[in-house]
Design a protein around this motif. Structure first.
Motif, PDB file in Angstrom:
ATOM      1  N   TYR A  79       2.769  -2.009 -17.634  1.00  0.00           N
ATOM      2  CA  TYR A  79       1.741  -1.703 -18.581  1.00  0.00           C
ATOM      3  C   TYR A  79       1.117  -2.950 -19.074  1.00  0.00           C
ATOM      4  CZ  TYR A  79       2.835   3.285 -18.974  1.00  0.00           C
ATOM      5  OH  TYR A  79       2.737   4.603 -19.094  1.00  0.00           O
ATOM      6  N   THR A  80       2.192  -4.138 -19.347  1.00  0.00           N
ATOM      7  CA  THR A  80       1.859  -5.376 -20.057  1.00  0.00           C
ATOM      8  C   THR A  80       1.130  -6.291 -18.978  1.00  0.00           C
ATOM      9  OG1 THR A  80       3.689  -6.112 -20.010  1.00  0.00           O
ATOM     10  CG2 THR A  80       3.012  -5.150 -21.940  1.00  0.00           C
ATOM     11  N   ASP A  81       1.881  -6.497 -17.737  1.00  0.00           N
ATOM     12  CA  ASP A  81       1.686  -7.319 -16.909  1.00  0.00           C
ATOM     13  C   ASP A  81       1.003  -7.032 -15.303  1.00  0.00           C
ATOM     14  OD1 ASP A  81       3.541  -8.627 -18.622  1.00  0.00           O
ATOM     15  OD2 ASP A  81       3.855 -10.093 -17.312  1.00  0.00           O
ATOM     16  N   VAL A  82       1.081  -5.654 -15.222  1.00  0.00           N
ATOM     17  CA  VAL A  82       0.255  -5.287 -14.153  1.00  0.00           C
ATOM     18  C   VAL A  82      -0.965  -4.505 -14.449  1.00  0.00           C
ATOM     19  CG1 VAL A  82       0.558  -3.702 -11.998  1.00  0.00           C
ATOM     20  CG2 VAL A  82       2.446  -5.203 -12.724  1.00  0.00           C
ATOM     21  N   GLY A  89       3.006  -4.800  -1.336  1.00  0.00           N
ATOM     22  CA  GLY A  89       1.656  -5.260  -1.698  1.00  0.00           C
ATOM     23  C   GLY A  89       1.041  -6.483  -1.148  1.00  0.00           C
ATOM     24  N   ASP A  90       1.739  -7.384  -0.186  1.00  0.00           N
ATOM     25  CA  ASP A  90       1.228  -8.612   0.281  1.00  0.00           C
ATOM     26  C   ASP A  90       1.135  -9.595  -1.044  1.00  0.00           C
ATOM     27  OD1 ASP A  90       1.588  -7.950   2.889  1.00  0.00           O
ATOM     28  OD2 ASP A  90      -0.676  -7.016   2.934  1.00  0.00           O
ATOM     29  N   GLY A  91       1.785  -9.670  -1.865  1.00  0.00           N
ATOM     30  CA  GLY A  91       1.580 -10.612  -3.008  1.00  0.00           C
ATOM     31  C   GLY A  91       1.077 -10.047  -4.138  1.00  0.00           C
ATOM     32  N   ASP A  92       0.312  -8.691  -4.208  1.00  0.00           N
ATOM     33  CA  ASP A  92      -0.351  -8.208  -5.010  1.00  0.00           C
ATOM     34  C   ASP A  92       0.554  -7.166  -5.761  1.00  0.00           C
ATOM     35  OD1 ASP A  92      -2.181  -6.492  -6.681  1.00  0.00           O
ATOM     36  OD2 ASP A  92      -3.716  -6.242  -5.044  1.00  0.00           O
ATOM     37  N   LYS A  93       0.723  -7.492  -6.807  1.00  0.00           N
ATOM     38  CA  LYS A  93       1.835  -6.600  -7.785  1.00  0.00           C
ATOM     39  C   LYS A  93       1.083  -5.255  -7.810  1.00  0.00           C
ATOM     40  CE  LYS A  93       4.509 -10.156 -10.056  1.00  0.00           C
ATOM     41  NZ  LYS A  93       4.858 -10.718 -11.298  1.00  0.00           N
ATOM     42  N   THR A  94      -0.022  -5.241  -8.147  1.00  0.00           N
ATOM     43  CA  THR A  94      -0.890  -3.796  -8.517  1.00  0.00           C
ATOM     44  C   THR A  94      -0.671  -3.000  -7.138  1.00  0.00           C
ATOM     45  OG1 THR A  94      -2.358  -4.726  -9.883  1.00  0.00           O
ATOM     46  CG2 THR A  94      -2.926  -2.761  -9.065  1.00  0.00           C
ATOM     47  N   GLY A 144       1.267  -3.280  -4.712  1.00  0.00           N
ATOM     48  CA  GLY A 144       2.892  -3.177  -4.335  1.00  0.00           C
ATOM     49  C   GLY A 144       3.478  -2.016  -5.189  1.00  0.00           C
ATOM     50  N   PHE A 145       3.219  -1.852  -6.474  1.00  0.00           N
ATOM     51  CA  PHE A 145       3.612  -0.764  -7.005  1.00  0.00           C
ATOM     52  C   PHE A 145       3.100   0.458  -6.470  1.00  0.00           C
ATOM     53  CE2 PHE A 145       5.172  -3.590 -10.630  1.00  0.00           C
ATOM     54  CZ  PHE A 145       6.423  -2.956 -10.999  1.00  0.00           C
ATOM     55  N   GLU A 146       2.071   0.490  -6.559  1.00  0.00           N
ATOM     56  CA  GLU A 146       1.590   1.732  -5.721  1.00  0.00           C
ATOM     57  C   GLU A 146       2.330   2.373  -4.649  1.00  0.00           C
ATOM     58  OE1 GLU A 146      -2.754   1.959  -5.570  1.00  0.00           O
ATOM     59  OE2 GLU A 146      -2.937   1.651  -7.718  1.00  0.00           O
ATOM     60  N   ARG A 147       2.453   1.412  -3.525  1.00  0.00           N
ATOM     61  CA  ARG A 147       2.906   1.585  -2.277  1.00  0.00           C
ATOM     62  C   ARG A 147       4.334   1.927  -2.441  1.00  0.00           C
ATOM     63  NH1 ARG A 147      -0.249  -2.906   1.464  1.00  0.00           N
ATOM     64  NH2 ARG A 147      -2.076  -1.632   1.554  1.00  0.00           N
ATOM     65  N   VAL A 148       5.108   1.139  -3.399  1.00  0.00           N
ATOM     66  CA  VAL A 148       6.592   1.336  -3.431  1.00  0.00           C
ATOM     67  C   VAL A 148       6.807   2.846  -3.858  1.00  0.00           C
ATOM     68  CG1 VAL A 148       8.655   0.516  -4.332  1.00  0.00           C
ATOM     69  CG2 VAL A 148       7.152  -0.916  -3.339  1.00  0.00           C
ATOM     70  N   MET A 149       6.115   2.981  -5.180  1.00  0.00           N
ATOM     71  CA  MET A 149       6.329   4.263  -5.879  1.00  0.00           C
ATOM     72  C   MET A 149       5.920   5.629  -4.950  1.00  0.00           C
ATOM     73  SD  MET A 149       8.148   3.161  -8.220  1.00  0.00           S
ATOM     74  CE  MET A 149       8.214   4.647  -9.149  1.00  0.00           C
ATOM     75  N   THR A 150       5.045   5.258  -4.264  1.00  0.00           N
ATOM     76  CA  THR A 150       4.738   6.625  -3.139  1.00  0.00           C
ATOM     77  C   THR A 150       5.890   6.825  -2.287  1.00  0.00           C
ATOM     78  OG1 THR A 150       2.349   6.075  -3.366  1.00  0.00           O
ATOM     79  CG2 THR A 150       3.119   7.333  -1.242  1.00  0.00           C
ATOM     80  N   THR A 151       6.466   5.543  -1.830  1.00  0.00           N
ATOM     81  CA  THR A 151       7.601   5.675  -0.787  1.00  0.00           C
ATOM     82  C   THR A 151       8.769   6.370  -1.515  1.00  0.00           C
ATOM     83  OG1 THR A 151       6.993   3.884   0.301  1.00  0.00           O
ATOM     84  CG2 THR A 151       9.330   4.445   0.614  1.00  0.00           C
TER      85      THR A 151
END
Length: 482
Positions: free
Chosen positions: A37-40, A175-180, A182-189
Protein backbone atom coordinates in the motif's frame (compact mmCIF):
# COMPACT_ATOMS: atom_id res chain seq x y z
CA UNK A 1 -20.45 -40.99 15.32
CA UNK A 2 -17.99 -42.62 12.95
CA UNK A 3 -14.90 -43.72 14.86
CA UNK A 4 -12.54 -44.55 11.95
CA UNK A 5 -9.51 -42.50 12.98
CA UNK A 6 -6.52 -43.71 10.91
CA UNK A 7 -5.55 -41.28 8.15
CA UNK A 8 -3.53 -42.11 5.02
CA UNK A 9 -0.46 -40.11 4.00
CA UNK A 10 -2.24 -39.09 0.78
CA UNK A 11 -5.11 -37.57 2.76
CA UNK A 12 -2.71 -35.75 5.09
CA UNK A 13 -0.82 -34.30 2.11
CA UNK A 14 -4.06 -33.42 0.33
CA UNK A 15 -5.35 -31.65 3.42
CA UNK A 16 -2.08 -29.76 3.87
CA UNK A 17 -2.20 -28.37 0.32
CA UNK A 18 -5.23 -26.29 1.34
CA UNK A 19 -3.10 -24.43 3.87
CA UNK A 20 -0.33 -23.98 1.32
CA UNK A 21 -2.87 -22.39 -1.04
CA UNK A 22 -4.35 -20.09 1.61
CA UNK A 23 -0.94 -19.08 2.93
CA UNK A 24 0.36 -17.95 -0.43
CA UNK A 25 -2.15 -15.14 0.06
CA UNK A 26 -2.20 -14.89 3.85
CA UNK A 27 1.59 -14.65 4.22
CA UNK A 28 1.63 -11.93 1.57
CA UNK A 29 -0.99 -9.99 3.51
CA UNK A 30 0.88 -10.43 6.79
CA UNK A 31 4.33 -9.54 5.46
CA UNK A 32 3.84 -7.19 2.53
CA UNK A 33 0.38 -5.58 2.60
CA UNK A 34 1.52 -2.38 4.35
CA UNK A 35 4.57 -2.22 2.08
CA UNK A 36 2.38 -2.79 -1.00
CA UNK A 37 0.00 0.00 0.00
CA UNK A 38 2.65 2.57 1.01
CA UNK A 39 5.52 1.90 -1.41
CA UNK A 40 3.83 0.29 -4.43
CA UNK A 41 0.28 1.69 -4.63
CA UNK A 42 1.43 4.96 -2.98
CA UNK A 43 -1.32 5.19 -0.35
CA UNK A 44 -0.36 7.40 2.65
CA UNK A 45 0.67 5.31 5.72
CA UNK A 46 -2.17 6.64 7.90
CA UNK A 47 -4.76 5.72 5.24
CA UNK A 48 -3.13 2.30 4.77
CA UNK A 49 -3.35 1.72 8.52
CA UNK A 50 -7.08 2.55 8.52
CA UNK A 51 -7.74 0.25 5.53
CA UNK A 52 -5.94 -2.71 7.06
CA UNK A 53 -7.63 -2.27 10.43
CA UNK A 54 -11.18 -1.64 9.17
CA UNK A 55 -11.11 -4.32 6.48
CA UNK A 56 -9.52 -6.89 8.75
CA UNK A 57 -11.94 -6.35 11.62
CA UNK A 58 -14.93 -6.71 9.28
CA UNK A 59 -13.50 -10.07 8.24
CA UNK A 60 -12.83 -11.00 11.86
CA UNK A 61 -16.38 -10.36 13.02
CA UNK A 62 -17.72 -12.36 10.08
CA UNK A 63 -16.06 -15.49 11.48
CA UNK A 64 -18.60 -16.34 14.22
CA UNK A 65 -21.37 -15.96 11.61
CA UNK A 66 -19.47 -18.23 9.25
CA UNK A 67 -18.92 -20.71 12.07
CA UNK A 68 -22.65 -20.94 12.76
CA UNK A 69 -23.37 -21.33 9.03
CA UNK A 70 -20.75 -24.05 8.57
CA UNK A 71 -21.94 -26.03 11.62
CA UNK A 72 -25.42 -26.09 10.07
CA UNK A 73 -24.33 -26.96 6.53
CA UNK A 74 -25.39 -30.47 5.48
CA UNK A 75 -24.41 -31.91 2.11
CA UNK A 76 -23.42 -35.30 0.72
CA UNK A 77 -19.79 -34.09 1.02
CA UNK A 78 -20.14 -33.16 4.70
CA UNK A 79 -20.36 -29.87 6.54
CA UNK A 80 -16.99 -28.27 5.86
CA UNK A 81 -15.46 -29.77 2.68
CA UNK A 82 -17.99 -28.17 0.31
CA UNK A 83 -17.00 -24.67 1.44
CA UNK A 84 -13.45 -25.33 0.23
CA UNK A 85 -14.90 -26.17 -3.20
CA UNK A 86 -17.37 -23.27 -3.34
CA UNK A 87 -14.85 -20.60 -2.36
CA UNK A 88 -11.78 -21.74 -4.33
CA UNK A 89 -12.28 -19.64 -7.49
CA UNK A 90 -13.63 -16.50 -5.73
CA UNK A 91 -10.65 -16.61 -3.36
CA UNK A 92 -8.23 -16.57 -6.29
CA UNK A 93 -10.14 -13.79 -8.07
CA UNK A 94 -10.29 -11.48 -5.04
CA UNK A 95 -6.59 -12.02 -4.33
CA UNK A 96 -5.73 -10.81 -7.82
CA UNK A 97 -7.96 -7.74 -7.42
CA UNK A 98 -6.51 -6.86 -4.00
CA UNK A 99 -2.98 -6.66 -5.43
CA UNK A 100 -3.92 -4.84 -8.62
CA UNK A 101 -3.11 -1.13 -8.95
CA UNK A 102 -5.68 0.70 -11.12
CA UNK A 103 -4.78 4.34 -11.55
CA UNK A 104 -7.52 6.14 -9.65
CA UNK A 105 -7.37 9.46 -7.83
CA UNK A 106 -5.83 9.39 -4.31
CA UNK A 107 -9.28 8.95 -2.74
CA UNK A 108 -10.24 6.44 -5.42
CA UNK A 109 -7.17 4.34 -4.57
CA UNK A 110 -8.18 4.28 -0.91
CA UNK A 111 -11.75 3.20 -1.76
CA UNK A 112 -10.52 0.53 -4.19
CA UNK A 113 -8.00 -0.84 -1.67
CA UNK A 114 -10.60 -0.95 1.10
CA UNK A 115 -13.29 -2.68 -0.98
CA UNK A 116 -10.95 -5.31 -2.45
CA UNK A 117 -9.35 -6.00 0.92
CA UNK A 118 -12.77 -6.48 2.56
CA UNK A 119 -13.83 -8.87 -0.22
CA UNK A 120 -10.60 -10.83 0.21
CA UNK A 121 -10.85 -11.20 3.99
CA UNK A 122 -14.54 -12.20 3.77
CA UNK A 123 -13.87 -14.94 1.24
CA UNK A 124 -10.83 -15.97 3.31
CA UNK A 125 -13.16 -16.54 6.27
CA UNK A 126 -15.65 -18.49 4.18
CA UNK A 127 -12.80 -20.70 2.96
CA UNK A 128 -10.39 -20.97 5.85
CA UNK A 129 -12.76 -21.40 8.78
CA UNK A 130 -14.34 -24.56 7.27
CA UNK A 131 -10.84 -25.68 6.22
CA UNK A 132 -9.46 -25.30 9.74
CA UNK A 133 -12.54 -26.94 11.23
CA UNK A 134 -12.10 -29.91 8.92
CA UNK A 135 -9.01 -30.97 10.91
CA UNK A 136 -11.27 -31.47 13.93
CA UNK A 137 -13.61 -33.89 12.12
CA UNK A 138 -11.17 -35.84 9.95
CA UNK A 139 -10.19 -37.86 13.02
CA UNK A 140 -10.88 -38.02 16.75
CA UNK A 141 -7.47 -39.54 17.52
CA UNK A 142 -5.29 -36.84 19.12
CA UNK A 143 -2.01 -38.43 18.00
CA UNK A 144 -3.29 -38.53 14.40
CA UNK A 145 -4.49 -34.95 14.83
CA UNK A 146 -0.98 -33.92 15.89
CA UNK A 147 0.35 -35.70 12.79
CA UNK A 148 -2.11 -33.90 10.49
CA UNK A 149 -1.09 -30.59 12.05
CA UNK A 150 2.57 -31.34 11.38
CA UNK A 151 1.89 -32.11 7.70
CA UNK A 152 -0.24 -29.02 7.46
CA UNK A 153 2.35 -26.70 8.86
CA UNK A 154 5.17 -28.04 6.74
CA UNK A 155 2.95 -26.85 3.88
CA UNK A 156 2.53 -23.51 5.66
CA UNK A 157 6.29 -23.20 5.90
CA UNK A 158 6.67 -23.93 2.18
CA UNK A 159 4.26 -21.06 1.48
CA UNK A 160 5.98 -18.85 4.03
CA UNK A 161 9.39 -19.62 2.52
CA UNK A 162 8.06 -18.77 -0.93
CA UNK A 163 6.56 -15.46 0.20
CA UNK A 164 9.11 -14.21 2.70
CA UNK A 165 12.18 -15.63 1.00
CA UNK A 166 11.33 -15.23 -2.68
CA UNK A 167 8.44 -12.80 -3.18
CA UNK A 168 10.43 -9.57 -3.56
CA UNK A 169 12.96 -11.13 -5.98
CA UNK A 170 10.06 -12.71 -7.92
CA UNK A 171 8.25 -9.35 -8.03
CA UNK A 172 11.34 -7.70 -9.53
CA UNK A 173 11.91 -10.58 -11.96
CA UNK A 174 8.25 -10.92 -13.11
CA UNK A 175 7.91 -7.16 -13.43
CA UNK A 176 11.30 -6.56 -15.09
CA UNK A 177 12.18 -4.26 -12.20
CA UNK A 178 8.68 -2.73 -11.96
CA UNK A 179 7.22 -3.65 -8.55
CA UNK A 180 3.69 -2.65 -9.56
CA UNK A 181 3.59 -4.99 -12.56
CA UNK A 182 5.54 -7.63 -10.65
CA UNK A 183 3.05 -7.83 -7.79
CA UNK A 184 0.14 -8.23 -10.22
CA UNK A 185 1.83 -11.03 -12.18
CA UNK A 186 3.12 -12.91 -9.13
CA UNK A 187 -0.23 -12.77 -7.31
CA UNK A 188 -2.04 -13.98 -10.42
CA UNK A 189 0.29 -16.98 -10.55
CA UNK A 190 -0.17 -17.71 -6.84
CA UNK A 191 -3.96 -17.43 -7.19
CA UNK A 192 -4.11 -19.99 -10.00
CA UNK A 193 -1.92 -22.43 -8.06
CA UNK A 194 -4.07 -21.87 -4.96
CA UNK A 195 -7.32 -22.71 -6.74
CA UNK A 196 -5.83 -26.01 -7.97
CA UNK A 197 -4.60 -26.91 -4.47
CA UNK A 198 -8.01 -26.15 -2.89
CA UNK A 199 -9.64 -28.54 -5.35
CA UNK A 200 -7.11 -31.26 -4.44
CA UNK A 201 -7.91 -30.74 -0.74
CA UNK A 202 -11.62 -31.12 -1.43
CA UNK A 203 -11.11 -34.31 -3.44
CA UNK A 204 -8.71 -36.10 -1.07
CA UNK A 205 -10.23 -35.50 2.38
CA UNK A 206 -13.13 -37.05 4.27
CA UNK A 207 -15.18 -36.04 7.31
CA UNK A 208 -15.38 -38.87 9.85
CA UNK A 209 -16.54 -37.24 13.10
CA UNK A 210 -20.20 -36.36 12.67
CA UNK A 211 -22.50 -35.25 15.52
CA UNK A 212 -25.32 -37.63 16.35
CA UNK A 213 -28.92 -36.41 16.12
CA UNK A 214 -29.25 -35.86 19.86
CA UNK A 215 -26.27 -33.48 19.79
CA UNK A 216 -28.05 -30.90 17.61
CA UNK A 217 -28.23 -27.49 19.26
CA UNK A 218 -29.36 -23.95 18.61
CA UNK A 219 -27.04 -21.01 18.01
CA UNK A 220 -28.05 -19.72 21.44
CA UNK A 221 -26.95 -23.00 23.06
CA UNK A 222 -23.70 -22.97 21.09
CA UNK A 223 -22.88 -19.44 22.24
CA UNK A 224 -23.80 -20.27 25.84
CA UNK A 225 -21.44 -23.27 25.75
CA UNK A 226 -18.76 -21.13 24.11
CA UNK A 227 -18.58 -18.39 26.72
CA UNK A 228 -18.52 -20.90 29.58
CA UNK A 229 -15.51 -22.55 27.93
CA UNK A 230 -12.41 -21.03 29.58
CA UNK A 231 -9.89 -22.79 27.30
CA UNK A 232 -11.73 -21.33 24.27
CA UNK A 233 -11.54 -17.81 25.69
CA UNK A 234 -7.84 -18.31 26.50
CA UNK A 235 -7.11 -19.50 22.96
CA UNK A 236 -9.08 -16.63 21.45
CA UNK A 237 -7.02 -13.99 23.26
CA UNK A 238 -3.78 -15.93 22.73
CA UNK A 239 -4.40 -16.15 18.99
CA UNK A 240 -5.15 -12.43 18.69
CA UNK A 241 -1.85 -11.49 20.31
CA UNK A 242 0.17 -14.11 18.44
CA UNK A 243 -1.01 -12.75 15.09
CA UNK A 244 -0.64 -9.13 16.17
CA UNK A 245 3.00 -10.00 16.83
CA UNK A 246 3.53 -11.88 13.58
CA UNK A 247 1.92 -9.16 11.48
CA UNK A 248 3.76 -6.36 13.28
CA UNK A 249 7.29 -7.69 13.16
CA UNK A 250 6.78 -9.54 9.87
CA UNK A 251 5.44 -6.44 8.14
CA UNK A 252 8.15 -4.18 9.58
CA UNK A 253 11.20 -6.30 8.65
CA UNK A 254 11.23 -5.00 5.06
CA UNK A 255 11.46 -1.43 6.41
CA UNK A 256 14.09 -2.56 8.96
CA UNK A 257 16.36 -3.82 6.17
CA UNK A 258 15.66 -0.83 3.92
CA UNK A 259 16.15 1.85 6.53
CA UNK A 260 18.19 0.53 9.48
CA UNK A 261 20.61 -2.21 8.46
CA UNK A 262 23.88 -1.06 6.90
CA UNK A 263 23.78 -1.79 3.16
CA UNK A 264 27.59 -2.04 3.01
CA UNK A 265 27.65 -4.59 5.83
CA UNK A 266 24.77 -6.54 4.26
CA UNK A 267 26.75 -6.72 1.02
CA UNK A 268 29.90 -7.82 2.88
CA UNK A 269 27.92 -10.47 4.77
CA UNK A 270 26.53 -11.90 1.52
CA UNK A 271 30.08 -12.10 0.17
CA UNK A 272 31.35 -13.75 3.36
CA UNK A 273 28.75 -16.54 3.29
CA UNK A 274 29.42 -16.97 -0.48
CA UNK A 275 25.85 -16.05 -1.45
CA UNK A 276 26.83 -13.36 -3.96
CA UNK A 277 29.41 -15.55 -5.75
CA UNK A 278 26.87 -18.40 -5.87
CA UNK A 279 24.28 -16.12 -7.54
CA UNK A 280 26.94 -14.89 -9.99
CA UNK A 281 27.82 -18.49 -10.92
CA UNK A 282 24.15 -19.37 -11.40
CA UNK A 283 23.66 -16.39 -13.70
CA UNK A 284 26.69 -17.42 -15.72
CA UNK A 285 25.78 -21.10 -16.01
CA UNK A 286 21.98 -20.93 -16.32
CA UNK A 287 20.75 -18.84 -19.26
CA UNK A 288 17.61 -16.98 -18.26
CA UNK A 289 18.29 -17.19 -14.52
CA UNK A 290 17.79 -13.75 -13.01
CA UNK A 291 18.22 -12.42 -9.50
CA UNK A 292 18.18 -8.80 -8.30
CA UNK A 293 21.60 -7.24 -7.73
CA UNK A 294 20.28 -5.24 -4.76
CA UNK A 295 22.07 -6.41 -1.58
CA UNK A 296 19.17 -5.33 0.67
CA UNK A 297 16.65 -7.44 -1.27
CA UNK A 298 18.95 -10.47 -1.25
CA UNK A 299 19.77 -10.15 2.45
CA UNK A 300 16.11 -9.66 3.40
CA UNK A 301 15.09 -12.73 1.40
CA UNK A 302 17.90 -14.82 2.89
CA UNK A 303 17.06 -13.59 6.41
CA UNK A 304 13.45 -14.74 6.03
CA UNK A 305 14.44 -17.98 4.33
CA UNK A 306 16.84 -18.94 7.13
CA UNK A 307 14.16 -18.42 9.76
CA UNK A 308 11.64 -20.46 7.79
CA UNK A 309 14.01 -23.39 7.21
CA UNK A 310 14.60 -23.61 10.94
CA UNK A 311 10.86 -23.24 11.60
CA UNK A 312 10.38 -26.38 9.53
CA UNK A 313 12.98 -28.14 11.68
CA UNK A 314 11.12 -26.94 14.77
CA UNK A 315 7.86 -28.36 13.44
CA UNK A 316 9.58 -31.74 13.27
CA UNK A 317 10.13 -31.62 17.04
CA UNK A 318 6.58 -30.48 17.79
CA UNK A 319 4.70 -33.79 17.70
CA UNK A 320 7.12 -35.93 19.77
CA UNK A 321 7.44 -33.19 22.40
CA UNK A 322 3.66 -32.67 22.54
CA UNK A 323 3.01 -36.42 22.76
CA UNK A 324 5.35 -36.63 25.74
CA UNK A 325 4.72 -33.39 27.66
CA UNK A 326 1.37 -32.12 26.36
CA UNK A 327 0.65 -29.35 23.90
CA UNK A 328 0.16 -26.51 26.38
CA UNK A 329 3.45 -26.87 28.25
CA UNK A 330 5.54 -27.35 25.10
CA UNK A 331 3.85 -24.38 23.44
CA UNK A 332 4.56 -22.06 26.38
CA UNK A 333 8.21 -23.06 26.83
CA UNK A 334 9.05 -22.78 23.12
CA UNK A 335 7.25 -19.45 22.75
CA UNK A 336 9.19 -17.98 25.68
CA UNK A 337 12.55 -18.75 24.05
CA UNK A 338 11.29 -17.47 20.67
CA UNK A 339 10.24 -14.22 22.35
CA UNK A 340 13.70 -13.64 23.83
CA UNK A 341 15.15 -14.08 20.33
CA UNK A 342 12.92 -11.20 19.18
CA UNK A 343 13.77 -8.90 22.08
CA UNK A 344 17.51 -8.98 21.38
CA UNK A 345 16.97 -7.15 18.06
CA UNK A 346 16.77 -3.94 20.09
CA UNK A 347 20.46 -4.29 20.97
CA UNK A 348 21.82 -4.91 17.45
CA UNK A 349 23.65 -2.04 15.71
CA UNK A 350 23.14 -1.47 11.94
CA UNK A 351 26.38 -3.38 11.37
CA UNK A 352 25.25 -6.43 13.41
CA UNK A 353 24.13 -8.43 10.40
CA UNK A 354 25.42 -11.83 11.55
CA UNK A 355 23.84 -11.44 15.00
CA UNK A 356 20.49 -10.57 13.43
CA UNK A 357 20.63 -13.66 11.21
CA UNK A 358 21.53 -15.95 14.13
CA UNK A 359 18.68 -14.58 16.24
CA UNK A 360 16.25 -15.03 13.35
CA UNK A 361 17.32 -18.66 12.92
CA UNK A 362 16.92 -19.42 16.63
CA UNK A 363 13.57 -17.65 16.73
CA UNK A 364 12.43 -19.64 13.72
CA UNK A 365 13.34 -22.97 15.32
CA UNK A 366 11.59 -22.37 18.65
CA UNK A 367 8.57 -20.65 17.13
CA UNK A 368 8.31 -23.55 14.67
CA UNK A 369 7.68 -25.91 17.59
CA UNK A 370 4.58 -23.90 18.51
CA UNK A 371 3.04 -23.64 15.05
CA UNK A 372 1.22 -27.01 14.75
CA UNK A 373 0.27 -26.92 18.43
CA UNK A 374 -1.81 -23.75 18.14
CA UNK A 375 -4.27 -25.36 15.74
CA UNK A 376 -4.20 -28.75 17.47
CA UNK A 377 -5.04 -27.04 20.78
CA UNK A 378 -8.12 -25.48 19.19
CA UNK A 379 -9.21 -28.93 17.98
CA UNK A 380 -8.75 -30.13 21.56
CA UNK A 381 -10.95 -27.26 22.75
CA UNK A 382 -13.72 -28.55 20.45
CA UNK A 383 -13.35 -31.99 22.08
CA UNK A 384 -13.34 -30.34 25.52
CA UNK A 385 -16.63 -28.60 24.69
CA UNK A 386 -18.21 -31.87 23.54
CA UNK A 387 -16.83 -33.65 26.64
CA UNK A 388 -18.31 -31.02 28.95
CA UNK A 389 -21.64 -30.36 27.21
CA UNK A 390 -22.41 -33.54 25.23
CA UNK A 391 -22.82 -31.35 22.15
CA UNK A 392 -20.29 -30.74 19.38
CA UNK A 393 -20.09 -27.35 17.64
CA UNK A 394 -16.75 -27.66 15.86
CA UNK A 395 -16.92 -24.72 13.47
CA UNK A 396 -17.98 -22.13 16.00
CA UNK A 397 -15.14 -23.32 18.27
CA UNK A 398 -12.69 -22.91 15.38
CA UNK A 399 -14.11 -19.46 14.72
CA UNK A 400 -12.03 -18.38 17.75
CA UNK A 401 -8.87 -19.20 15.83
CA UNK A 402 -9.92 -17.52 12.61
CA UNK A 403 -11.38 -14.51 14.46
CA UNK A 404 -8.16 -14.17 16.41
CA UNK A 405 -6.10 -14.61 13.28
CA UNK A 406 -8.08 -11.94 11.40
CA UNK A 407 -8.22 -9.53 14.35
CA UNK A 408 -4.50 -10.01 15.01
CA UNK A 409 -3.64 -9.58 11.34
CA UNK A 410 -5.72 -6.40 11.05
CA UNK A 411 -4.43 -4.88 14.30
CA UNK A 412 -0.80 -5.88 13.66
CA UNK A 413 -0.90 -4.83 10.01
CA UNK A 414 -2.51 -1.51 10.84
CA UNK A 415 0.12 -1.00 13.57
CA UNK A 416 2.86 -1.32 10.93
CA UNK A 417 1.41 1.50 8.85
CA UNK A 418 0.24 3.42 11.93
CA UNK A 419 3.65 3.33 13.62
CA UNK A 420 5.29 4.44 10.37
CA UNK A 421 2.87 7.36 10.18
CA UNK A 422 3.35 8.24 13.86
CA UNK A 423 7.14 8.21 13.52
CA UNK A 424 7.10 10.31 10.35
CA UNK A 425 7.85 7.75 7.62
CA UNK A 426 8.03 9.27 4.11
CA UNK A 427 8.37 6.78 1.24
CA UNK A 428 9.79 9.55 -0.98
CA UNK A 429 12.89 9.97 1.21
CA UNK A 430 16.02 7.95 0.51
CA UNK A 431 17.13 8.30 4.15
CA UNK A 432 14.52 8.36 6.92
CA UNK A 433 14.84 10.50 10.07
CA UNK A 434 16.36 9.06 13.24
CA UNK A 435 12.90 9.20 14.85
CA UNK A 436 11.42 7.06 12.07
CA UNK A 437 14.28 4.58 12.27
CA UNK A 438 13.80 4.29 16.04
CA UNK A 439 10.11 3.45 15.52
CA UNK A 440 11.03 0.78 13.00
CA UNK A 441 13.60 -0.72 15.38
CA UNK A 442 11.10 -0.80 18.27
CA UNK A 443 8.60 -2.55 16.02
CA UNK A 444 10.84 -5.55 15.38
CA UNK A 445 12.01 -5.94 18.99
CA UNK A 446 10.32 -4.36 22.01
CA UNK A 447 6.75 -4.01 20.72
CA UNK A 448 6.42 -7.64 19.49
CA UNK A 449 8.01 -8.88 22.73
CA UNK A 450 5.22 -7.20 24.71
CA UNK A 451 2.45 -8.72 22.57
CA UNK A 452 4.04 -12.19 22.65
CA UNK A 453 4.25 -12.06 26.46
CA UNK A 454 0.60 -11.05 26.77
CA UNK A 455 -0.33 -14.05 24.62
CA UNK A 456 1.78 -16.36 26.77
CA UNK A 457 -0.04 -15.18 29.91
CA UNK A 458 -3.26 -16.64 28.46
CA UNK A 459 -1.84 -20.15 28.83
CA UNK A 460 -2.37 -19.90 32.60
CA UNK A 461 -6.12 -20.08 31.86
CA UNK A 462 -5.85 -22.98 29.38
CA UNK A 463 -6.47 -26.00 31.59
CA UNK A 464 -6.11 -28.79 29.00
CA UNK A 465 -2.79 -30.28 30.06
CA UNK A 466 -1.40 -33.68 29.05
CA UNK A 467 -3.41 -35.57 31.69
CA UNK A 468 -6.68 -33.93 30.65
CA UNK A 469 -5.94 -34.57 26.94
CA UNK A 470 -5.81 -38.31 27.63
CA UNK A 471 -8.96 -38.25 29.78
CA UNK A 472 -10.97 -36.35 27.15
CA UNK A 473 -9.81 -38.59 24.30
CA UNK A 474 -10.65 -41.83 26.17
CA UNK A 475 -14.05 -40.60 27.38
CA UNK A 476 -15.09 -39.40 23.92
CA UNK A 477 -13.95 -42.67 22.30
CA UNK A 478 -16.12 -44.56 24.74
CA UNK A 479 -19.15 -42.33 24.04
CA UNK A 480 -18.72 -42.57 20.27
CA UNK A 481 -18.34 -46.33 20.40
CA UNK A 482 -21.66 -46.60 22.26
Amino acid sequence: MNTNNKISVIEKIGYSLGDLAANLIFQTLMTFLAFFYTDVYKIPPASASAIIFAGGMIGAFFNPIMGAIADRTNTRWGKFRPWILWTAIPFGAFAILAFSTPQFSPSGKIIYALVTYILLVLIYSANNLPYATLSGVITGDMAERNSISSYRFVAVMVAQFTIQGLLLPLVLIFGDGDKTLGFERVMTTFSIVGVIFFLITFLTTKERITPSEEQKSSIKEDLKDLFKNKPWIAMLVLTIFIFITLALKGGMYVYYFDNYMSEAHLSAFLETIRFTPMIANLKASLPGFDWPDDAVTSAFSLFNAGGIIFMILGIGFSKPLADRFGKRDVFGAALLVATLCVLVFWFFPPEGVAMAFISQILHGFFYGITIPLLWAMIADVADYSEWKNNRRATAIIFSAMIFGLKAGLSIGGSLVAGILAAYGYDEQLITQSSTTVSGIKLSVSVFPTITFLIGMACLFFYEINKKMEVTIENDLKARRAS
